[in-house]
Write a protein that holds these residues in place. Structure first.
Motif, PDB file in Angstrom:
ATOM      1  N   ALA A  31       0.898  -1.101   0.031  1.00 32.23           N
ATOM      2  CA  ALA A  31       0.001  -0.049   0.097  1.00 32.23           C
ATOM      3  C   ALA A  31       0.782   1.318   0.168  1.00 32.23           C
ATOM      4  O   ALA A  31       0.322   2.244  -0.708  1.00 32.23           O
ATOM      5  CB  ALA A  31      -0.953   0.070   1.350  1.00 32.23           C
ATOM      6  N   TYR A  32       2.237   1.284   0.656  1.00 38.89           N
ATOM      7  CA  TYR A  32       2.842   2.414   0.818  1.00 38.89           C
ATOM      8  C   TYR A  32       4.159   2.680  -0.031  1.00 38.89           C
ATOM      9  O   TYR A  32       5.124   3.208   0.309  1.00 38.89           O
ATOM     10  CB  TYR A  32       2.921   2.417   2.252  1.00 38.89           C
ATOM     11  N   ASN A 150      -2.888   7.628  -0.362  1.00 38.20           N
ATOM     12  CA  ASN A 150      -3.133   6.306  -0.601  1.00 38.20           C
ATOM     13  C   ASN A 150      -4.796   6.580  -1.129  1.00 38.20           C
ATOM     14  O   ASN A 150      -5.797   6.263  -0.789  1.00 38.20           O
ATOM     15  CB  ASN A 150      -3.269   5.430   0.707  1.00 38.20           C
TER      16      ASN A 150
END
Length: 195
Positions: A31-32, A150
């Motif tokens: 995700a990051y 995000n």
């Protein structure tokens, strides 16, 4: 769920902590990957996280609910954690309720699914169970923090009835500040289905 078997969500047990920790690290790295330094993400240690969580797991069972999604073979494919809101400027760094606040707000501390299962409905099933449990605990609102960049997660939470409430925080990712925004879902918020 895209022709797959139904999702089974249950409370996590202490025996699940290693699998949850490994899933958490994979989730962060996925995700990051474009939002945090690679060195920071590569330095995450699932075994160390599992050990820290094991130290507090029994003591926090009354206030923190860890849920896992399990496939037909018993493999943990998703994880979510719900507990009391950590305060107005808590962000991912924690904090407590503001003085005088009635502390009936809940917080979704984490929600991760196996990266290859993103978009399969697994995250919606976990979030639906989190909301159900928050409602059962009579939490006034449900809050969460999400990295500002995000976009996928922000769309996911917006589709589930969450909206930015104006609170912001900075998360220190190994010396790199990462902006976070807080999302809130009012009781009975629209948009969430487990399907």
């Amino acid at each position: 769920m895209n022709g797959r078997e139904p999702v089974r969500v249950r409370e996590a047990a202490e025996a699940d902590l290693e699998a949850v920790a490994a899933l958490r690290v994979r989730g962060w790295r996925y995700a990051y990957r474009h939002l945090m330094p690679r060195e920071y993400l590569e330095g995450m240690d699932a075994a160390a996280y599992a050990a820290r969580r094991r130290e507090t797991f029994a003591a926090t069972r009354e206030t923190v609910t860890d849920l896992v999604a399990v496939d037909g073979g018993g493999r943990i494919t998703g994880w979510a954690a719900l507990g009391p809101c950590r305060g107005e400027d808590g962000g991912s760094g924690g904090g407590g309720c503001e003085e005088g606040e009635d502390c009936r707000d809940g917080e979704l501390y984490a929600l991760y699914v196996e990266p290859e299962l993103i978009g399969s409905g697994l995250g919606r099933a976990l979030l639906a169970e989190v909301v159900r449990r928050a409602d059962a605990r009579r939490m006034r609102r449900l809050r969460l923090w999400v990295a500002e960049g995000n976009e996928r997660a922000r769309r996911f939470y917006a589709a589930a009835g969450f909206a930015p409430d104006g609170a912001r925080s900075l998360f220190d990712a190994g010396g790199t500040p990462v902006a976070e925004v807080r999302y809130t879902r009012e009781p009975g918020g629209a948009g969430l289905t487990a399907g």
